[in-house]
Scaffold this motif. Structure first.
Motif, short mmCIF file in Angstrom:
data_model
loop_
_atom_site.label_atom_id
_atom_site.label_comp_id
_atom_site.label_asym_id
_atom_site.label_seq_id
_atom_site.Cartn_x
_atom_site.Cartn_y
_atom_site.Cartn_z
N MET A 265 -4.45 43.00 -64.16
CA MET A 265 -3.65 44.00 -63.51
C MET A 265 -3.65 45.29 -64.35
SD MET A 265 0.26 43.61 -62.20
CE MET A 265 1.19 44.12 -63.61
N ARG A 266 -3.53 45.15 -65.66
CA ARG A 266 -3.53 46.34 -66.52
C ARG A 266 -4.84 47.11 -66.37
NH1 ARG A 266 -3.68 46.70 -73.01
NH2 ARG A 266 -3.36 48.94 -73.14
N ARG A 267 -5.95 46.39 -66.31
CA ARG A 267 -7.26 47.02 -66.16
C ARG A 267 -7.31 47.84 -64.88
NH1 ARG A 267 -11.08 44.76 -63.27
NH2 ARG A 267 -10.05 42.75 -63.42
N LEU A 268 -6.81 47.29 -63.79
CA LEU A 268 -6.80 48.01 -62.52
C LEU A 268 -5.87 49.22 -62.59
CD1 LEU A 268 -6.63 44.94 -60.12
CD2 LEU A 268 -8.58 46.48 -60.43
N ARG A 269 -4.69 49.02 -63.18
CA ARG A 269 -3.70 50.09 -63.28
C ARG A 269 -4.22 51.26 -64.11
NH1 ARG A 269 -0.45 51.46 -67.17
NH2 ARG A 269 -0.58 49.51 -68.33
N THR A 270 -4.71 50.97 -65.31
CA THR A 270 -5.17 52.05 -66.18
C THR A 270 -6.45 52.69 -65.65
OG1 THR A 270 -6.33 50.50 -67.63
CG2 THR A 270 -4.08 51.11 -68.25
N GLY A 271 -7.27 51.90 -64.96
CA GLY A 271 -8.48 52.45 -64.35
C GLY A 271 -8.18 53.50 -63.30
N GLY B 69 -5.48 55.39 -63.64
CA GLY B 69 -4.67 56.40 -64.32
C GLY B 69 -3.19 56.32 -63.97
N ILE B 70 -2.72 55.12 -63.66
CA ILE B 70 -1.32 54.93 -63.28
C ILE B 70 -0.57 54.30 -64.45
CG2 ILE B 70 0.22 53.72 -61.68
CD1 ILE B 70 -2.05 53.75 -59.64
N SER B 71 0.58 54.86 -64.79
CA SER B 71 1.41 54.30 -65.86
C SER B 71 2.19 53.11 -65.32
CB SER B 71 2.37 55.36 -66.40
OG SER B 71 3.37 55.64 -65.43
N GLN B 72 2.76 52.33 -66.23
CA GLN B 72 3.61 51.22 -65.81
C GLN B 72 4.80 51.75 -65.00
OE1 GLN B 72 4.73 49.02 -69.32
NE2 GLN B 72 2.87 47.77 -69.24
N SER C 47 9.93 47.09 -66.74
CA SER C 47 9.84 46.04 -67.75
C SER C 47 9.23 44.77 -67.17
CB SER C 47 11.21 45.76 -68.37
OG SER C 47 12.11 45.26 -67.40
N TYR C 48 9.41 44.55 -65.86
CA TYR C 48 8.79 43.40 -65.21
C TYR C 48 7.28 43.58 -65.16
CZ TYR C 48 8.16 39.58 -61.90
OH TYR C 48 7.75 38.42 -61.29
N GLU D 14 1.93 42.02 -67.24
CA GLU D 14 0.70 42.37 -67.94
C GLU D 14 0.52 41.57 -69.23
OE1 GLU D 14 0.39 46.61 -68.38
OE2 GLU D 14 -0.05 46.89 -66.26
N ARG D 15 1.63 41.19 -69.85
CA ARG D 15 1.55 40.38 -71.07
C ARG D 15 1.56 38.88 -70.76
NH1 ARG D 15 6.32 41.76 -74.22
NH2 ARG D 15 7.16 42.62 -72.31
N MET D 16 1.53 38.55 -69.47
CA MET D 16 1.48 37.18 -68.97
C MET D 16 2.69 36.36 -69.42
SD MET D 16 -2.58 36.36 -68.93
CE MET D 16 -2.98 36.91 -70.57
N ILE D 17 3.86 37.01 -69.44
CA ILE D 17 5.11 36.34 -69.77
C ILE D 17 5.79 35.85 -68.50
CG2 ILE D 17 7.42 36.71 -70.75
CD1 ILE D 17 6.12 38.70 -72.70
N GLU D 18 5.59 36.56 -67.39
CA GLU D 18 6.19 36.23 -66.11
C GLU D 18 5.14 35.71 -65.14
OE1 GLU D 18 9.34 36.44 -65.04
OE2 GLU D 18 10.25 37.57 -66.69
N ASN D 19 5.58 34.91 -64.19
CA ASN D 19 4.74 34.43 -63.10
C ASN D 19 5.27 35.06 -61.81
OD1 ASN D 19 3.04 32.65 -64.58
ND2 ASN D 19 4.78 31.25 -64.73
#
Length: 87
Positions: free
Chosen positions: A1-7, A9-12, A24-25, A30-35
């Motif tokens: 997801m982070r790869r798609l987001r940063t690709g 140019g979108i911030s969290q 924060s969710y 992105e850190r794979m803490i949540e499902n």
């Protein structure tokens, strides 16, 4: 997801606003803490303009970790730092 987001140019923060979920969710996803639920995945895929299936595509072996976006997270003022006029 982070790869798609940063690709794109979108911030969290921007992704969270577009998807209608907490920033924060997004970070925890992105850190794979949540499902995430399917409903959350749908919101994120719509916000990123990708199919839900694209969120599950692992990066290729040659892929590197995306760099953080230049601006980073916006800083917020603490309540005590506001200036009072005339003082």
């Amino acid at each position: 997801m982070r790869r798609l987001r940063t690709g794109k140019g979108i911030s969290q923060t921007q992704l969270a606003d577009l998807a209608g979920i907490d920033r924060s969710y997004i970070s925890r996803l992105e850190r794979m803490i949540e499902n995430p639920s399917v409903a959350i995945l749908d919101k994120i895929s719509l916000a990123l303009d990708v199919t839900t299936a694209e969120l599950f595509v692992p990066p290729g072996e040659e892929a590197t970790n995306p760099s953080p976006l230049r601006a980073g997270r916006p800083r917020t003022r603490s309540a005590g730092s506001a200036k009072v006029k005339g003082v």
